[in-house]
Design a protein around this motif. Structure first.
Motif, PDB file in Angstrom:
ATOM      1  N   SER A  23       0.836  -1.208   0.000  1.00  0.00           N
ATOM      2  CA  SER A  23       0.000   0.000   0.000  1.00  0.00           C
ATOM      3  C   SER A  23       0.870   1.257   0.000  1.00  0.00           C
ATOM      4  N   HIS A  24       2.040   1.170  -0.601  1.00  0.00           N
ATOM      5  CA  HIS A  24       2.993   2.280  -0.625  1.00  0.00           C
ATOM      6  C   HIS A  24       3.314   2.760   0.793  1.00  0.00           C
ATOM      7  N   ASN A  25       3.352   1.796   1.727  1.00  0.00           N
ATOM      8  CA  ASN A  25       3.704   2.080   3.126  1.00  0.00           C
ATOM      9  C   ASN A  25       2.778   3.119   3.764  1.00  0.00           C
ATOM     10  N   ALA A  26       1.502   3.070   3.382  1.00  0.00           N
ATOM     11  CA  ALA A  26       0.512   3.944   4.015  1.00  0.00           C
ATOM     12  C   ALA A  26       0.517   3.680   5.519  1.00  0.00           C
ATOM     13  N   ILE A  27       0.394   4.752   6.291  1.00  0.00           N
ATOM     14  CA  ILE A  27       0.573   4.671   7.742  1.00  0.00           C
ATOM     15  C   ILE A  27      -0.768   4.449   8.426  1.00  0.00           C
ATOM     16  N   THR A  28      -0.885   3.371   9.169  1.00  0.00           N
ATOM     17  CA  THR A  28      -2.109   3.075   9.902  1.00  0.00           C
ATOM     18  C   THR A  28      -2.087   3.767  11.262  1.00  0.00           C
ATOM     19  N   LEU A  29      -3.256   3.853  11.878  1.00  0.00           N
ATOM     20  CA  LEU A  29      -3.346   4.403  13.229  1.00  0.00           C
ATOM     21  C   LEU A  29      -2.451   3.612  14.175  1.00  0.00           C
ATOM     22  N   GLY A  30      -2.465   2.303  14.054  1.00  0.00           N
ATOM     23  CA  GLY A  30      -1.638   1.473  14.923  1.00  0.00           C
ATOM     24  C   GLY A  30      -0.160   1.777  14.787  1.00  0.00           C
ATOM     25  N   MET A  31       0.287   2.087  13.584  1.00  0.00           N
ATOM     26  CA  MET A  31       1.689   2.441  13.388  1.00  0.00           C
ATOM     27  C   MET A  31       2.015   3.751  14.099  1.00  0.00           C
ATOM     28  N   TYR A  32       1.136   4.740  13.944  1.00  0.00           N
ATOM     29  CA  TYR A  32       1.351   5.995  14.663  1.00  0.00           C
ATOM     30  C   TYR A  32       1.403   5.752  16.177  1.00  0.00           C
ATOM     31  N   GLN A  33       0.553   4.881  16.669  1.00  0.00           N
ATOM     32  CA  GLN A  33       0.522   4.608  18.107  1.00  0.00           C
ATOM     33  C   GLN A  33       1.786   3.917  18.592  1.00  0.00           C
ATOM     34  N   GLU A  34       2.398   3.126  17.728  1.00  0.00           N
ATOM     35  CA  GLU A  34       3.561   2.335  18.110  1.00  0.00           C
ATOM     36  C   GLU A  34       4.875   3.097  17.998  1.00  0.00           C
ATOM     37  N   ILE A  35       4.948   4.075  17.128  1.00  0.00           N
ATOM     38  CA  ILE A  35       6.211   4.774  16.871  1.00  0.00           C
ATOM     39  C   ILE A  35       6.836   5.351  18.135  1.00  0.00           C
ATOM     40  N   PRO A  36       6.092   6.043  19.025  1.00  0.00           N
ATOM     41  CA  PRO A  36       6.753   6.619  20.205  1.00  0.00           C
ATOM     42  C   PRO A  36       7.467   5.603  21.077  1.00  0.00           C
ATOM     43  N   SER A  37       6.889   4.422  21.284  1.00  0.00           N
ATOM     44  CA  SER A  37       7.551   3.432  22.141  1.00  0.00           C
ATOM     45  C   SER A  37       8.784   2.862  21.459  1.00  0.00           C
ATOM     46  N   ILE A  38       8.737   2.681  20.142  1.00  0.00           N
ATOM     47  CA  ILE A  38       9.912   2.212  19.409  1.00  0.00           C
ATOM     48  C   ILE A  38      11.037   3.225  19.509  1.00  0.00           C
ATOM     49  N   VAL A  39      10.718   4.492  19.280  1.00  0.00           N
ATOM     50  CA  VAL A  39      11.727   5.541  19.350  1.00  0.00           C
ATOM     51  C   VAL A  39      12.300   5.650  20.758  1.00  0.00           C
ATOM     52  N   SER A  40      11.444   5.535  21.770  1.00  0.00           N
ATOM     53  CA  SER A  40      11.917   5.599  23.158  1.00  0.00           C
ATOM     54  C   SER A  40      12.896   4.473  23.461  1.00  0.00           C
ATOM     55  N   ASP A  41      12.591   3.269  22.995  1.00  0.00           N
ATOM     56  CA  ASP A  41      13.493   2.130  23.218  1.00  0.00           C
ATOM     57  C   ASP A  41      14.853   2.377  22.554  1.00  0.00           C
ATOM     58  N   LEU A  42      14.840   2.909  21.337  1.00  0.00           N
ATOM     59  CA  LEU A  42      16.100   3.175  20.645  1.00  0.00           C
ATOM     60  C   LEU A  42      16.871   4.306  21.313  1.00  0.00           C
ATOM     61  N   ASP A  43      16.151   5.276  21.849  1.00  0.00           N
ATOM     62  CA  ASP A  43      16.802   6.394  22.514  1.00  0.00           C
ATOM     63  C   ASP A  43      17.543   5.933  23.761  1.00  0.00           C
ATOM     64  N   SER A  44      16.986   4.958  24.464  1.00  0.00           N
ATOM     65  CA  SER A  44      17.600   4.490  25.709  1.00  0.00           C
ATOM     66  C   SER A  44      18.614   3.371  25.492  1.00  0.00           C
TER      67      SER A  44
END
Length: 260
Positions: A23-44
């Motif tokens: 779907s040309h990497n269309a962004i779902t609501l679930g993806m938006y919801q998950e991004i902050p926790s992924i970024v936080s894990d990588l930050d730490s």
């Protein structure tokens, strides 16, 4: 979201892959919801020094929000407001990531996909890339934070053109306007992106992250050193990496920085 968002690791570089190529990497609501926790894990994670964001495949970074969800997740004003909060949190997570982030843009980078790319520190694109931000086509208004990122890069008049027209920019136009820093042949994009990420990873990380923070403060309107930025600058002299940098410079060799 494990199948829609994939985190890949190679040495000190982590890659967040928007993984919906069908779907040309269309962004779902679930993806938006998950991004902050992924970024936080990588930050730490002290083993990670640089984060790359990309879309799966070579046709698109992201074509925007997944329109098949609109009725279900944005069908009324209350749901739309909540949806916008999740979008803002995802973009803010990337913006406030202490480590440097690179957006690697193949093909289409539209709407919410462009919002994620603008939230990264540096954008590299292939010569086929197309950029657009399309609130005027949907009756939406973007947040001040998201709009400011665009204005900071291209200036007020061009930001108005992008937002009011919803028209696509070619990769070359995006570069000349300041929306992206590099435009490359498609076959060279990944190599150049990861070479840059690796190079940044060899630098003194205290310096890299402090520089990112100071640039962010300047963009937010700070025009002179205050106590915080003065202490931040002066504290670099207390790091082992400063001592190593001096030793390496005097010894005419490459430094081996260890701070993470």
């Amino acid at each position: 979201m494990a199948d829609q968002l994939v985190v890949e690791r190679a040495g000190a570089i982590a890659t967040i892959v928007l993984n919906r190529p069908e779907s040309h990497n269309a962004i779902t609501l679930g993806m938006y919801q998950e991004i902050p926790s992924i970024v936080s894990d990588l930050d730490s994670d002290t083993s990670v020094k640089v984060v790359v964001v990309r879309g799966a495949g070579e046709r698109s970074f992201a074509s925007g929000a997944d329109i098949t969800e609109f009725e279900a997740v944005r069908g009324n004003a209350r749901d739309a407001r909540q949806y916008n909060e999740y979008v803002a949190r995802a973009e803010q997570a990337l913006t406030t990531l202490r480590k440097p982030s690179l957006a690697m843009v193949h093909g289409y980078c539209i709407g919410g996909g462009c919002g994620l790319a603008l939230a990264c520190d540096i954008r590299l694109a292939d010569e086929r890339a197309r950029f657009a931000i399309t609130p005027a086509k949907l009756g939406l208004v973007y947040s001040l934070d998201s709009t400011k990122r665009l204005v900071d890069l291209v200036g007020p008049a061009r930001a108005k053109w992008v937002l009011m027209s919803g028209k696509q920019l070619t990769a070359d136009d995006a570069r000349s306007w300041g929306l992206v820093e590099y435009v490359l042949p498609a076959e060279e994009l990944a190599g150049t992106t990861y070479e840059l990420a690796a190079e940044i990873g060899t630098r003194a990380q205290f310096s890299v992250r402090a520089s990112k923070e100071i640039v962010t403060r300047i963009g937010a309107g700070q025009h002179a050193d205050d106590e915080y930025t003065t202490n931040l600058r002066n504290s670099s002299f207390d790091t082992e990496d400063y001592a190593e940098g001096v030793r390496a410079f005097l010894g005419k060799r490459a430094p081996n920085f260890t701070w993470s």
